[in-house]
Design an enzyme around this catalytic site. Structure first.
Site, mmCIF file in Angstrom:
data_model
loop_
_atom_site.group_PDB
_atom_site.id
_atom_site.type_symbol
_atom_site.label_atom_id
_atom_site.label_comp_id
_atom_site.label_asym_id
_atom_site.label_seq_id
_atom_site.Cartn_x
_atom_site.Cartn_y
_atom_site.Cartn_z
ATOM 1 N N CYS A 45 -4.195 -3.728 1.096
ATOM 2 C CA CYS A 45 -3.535 -4.017 2.371
ATOM 3 C C CYS A 45 -2.132 -4.576 2.132
ATOM 4 C CB CYS A 45 -4.354 -5.001 3.191
ATOM 5 S SG CYS A 45 -6.015 -4.411 3.602
ATOM 6 N N ALA A 46 -2.029 -5.513 1.209
ATOM 7 C CA ALA A 46 -0.730 -6.098 0.891
ATOM 8 C C ALA A 46 0.230 -5.030 0.383
ATOM 9 C CB ALA A 46 -0.898 -7.214 -0.145
#
Length: 168
Positions: free
Chosen positions: A60-61
């Site tokens: 996600c990051a």
């Protein structure tokens, strides 16, 4: 309903992503300063909705970092990074990572976004969170691209989303 996989298990979403050519569902989400913003606030702009479970996971990051880099070159487009993370966590992440070209938004107050876009997990280990997906919306508010990532640990197809943006 759609199925997404994670480490040998499967999970179902609340529905399906908006159909190509359809009007994007309206939404109201929280910004990192806790103010509310809606789809209509972006009228006349192209949008990339980068949707994911939590900015506190590596994949996600990385999607936020990648779209932040790409967004620096986009004049008439807003990149909205959407999760159920608290706005405080989103703000902390952006500060630590130097993220400045995307808009972090949270669906923590209600499940309307996740339900309306069909990407809220209704079972499995991520139940209640948002699935990893990308939706591209043109200046008229129509959906020109959507991708539900079939394996939650995989990154989205950035190239396909950007091509849809440029062609839409």
């Amino acid at each position: 309903m759609a199925t997404v996989h994670f480490k040998g298990t499967s999970a179902s979403t609340a529905g399906e992503l908006p159909a190509l050519g359809s009007q994007a569902p309206s939404f109201e989400l929280s910004q990192t300063d806790l103010s509310r913003i809606n789809l209509e606030s972006f009228k006349g702009k192209k949008l990339i909705l980068n949707i994911f479970p939590s900015v506190d996971t590596g994949t996600c990051a990385q999607s936020v970092r990648t779209f932040n880099h790409e967004a620096a070159e986009l004049d008439t487009t807003a990149v909205l990074c959407i999760s159920k993370d608290l706005p405080f966590a989103q703000n902390r992440f952006c500060g630590a990572e130097g993220i400045e070209n995307v808009i972090m938004l949270s669906d923590y107050m209600n499940d309307n976004f996740g339900k309306d876009y069909g990407i809220r997990f209704i079972d499995g280990p991520f139940e209640g969170l948002l699935a990893r997906a990308v939706v591209v919306i043109d200046k008229e508010g129509k959906t020109v691209h959507s991708e539900l990532v079939s394996n939650i640990s995989d990154e989205p197809n950035y190239k396909a989303a950007l091509e849809a943006l440029y062609n839409g």
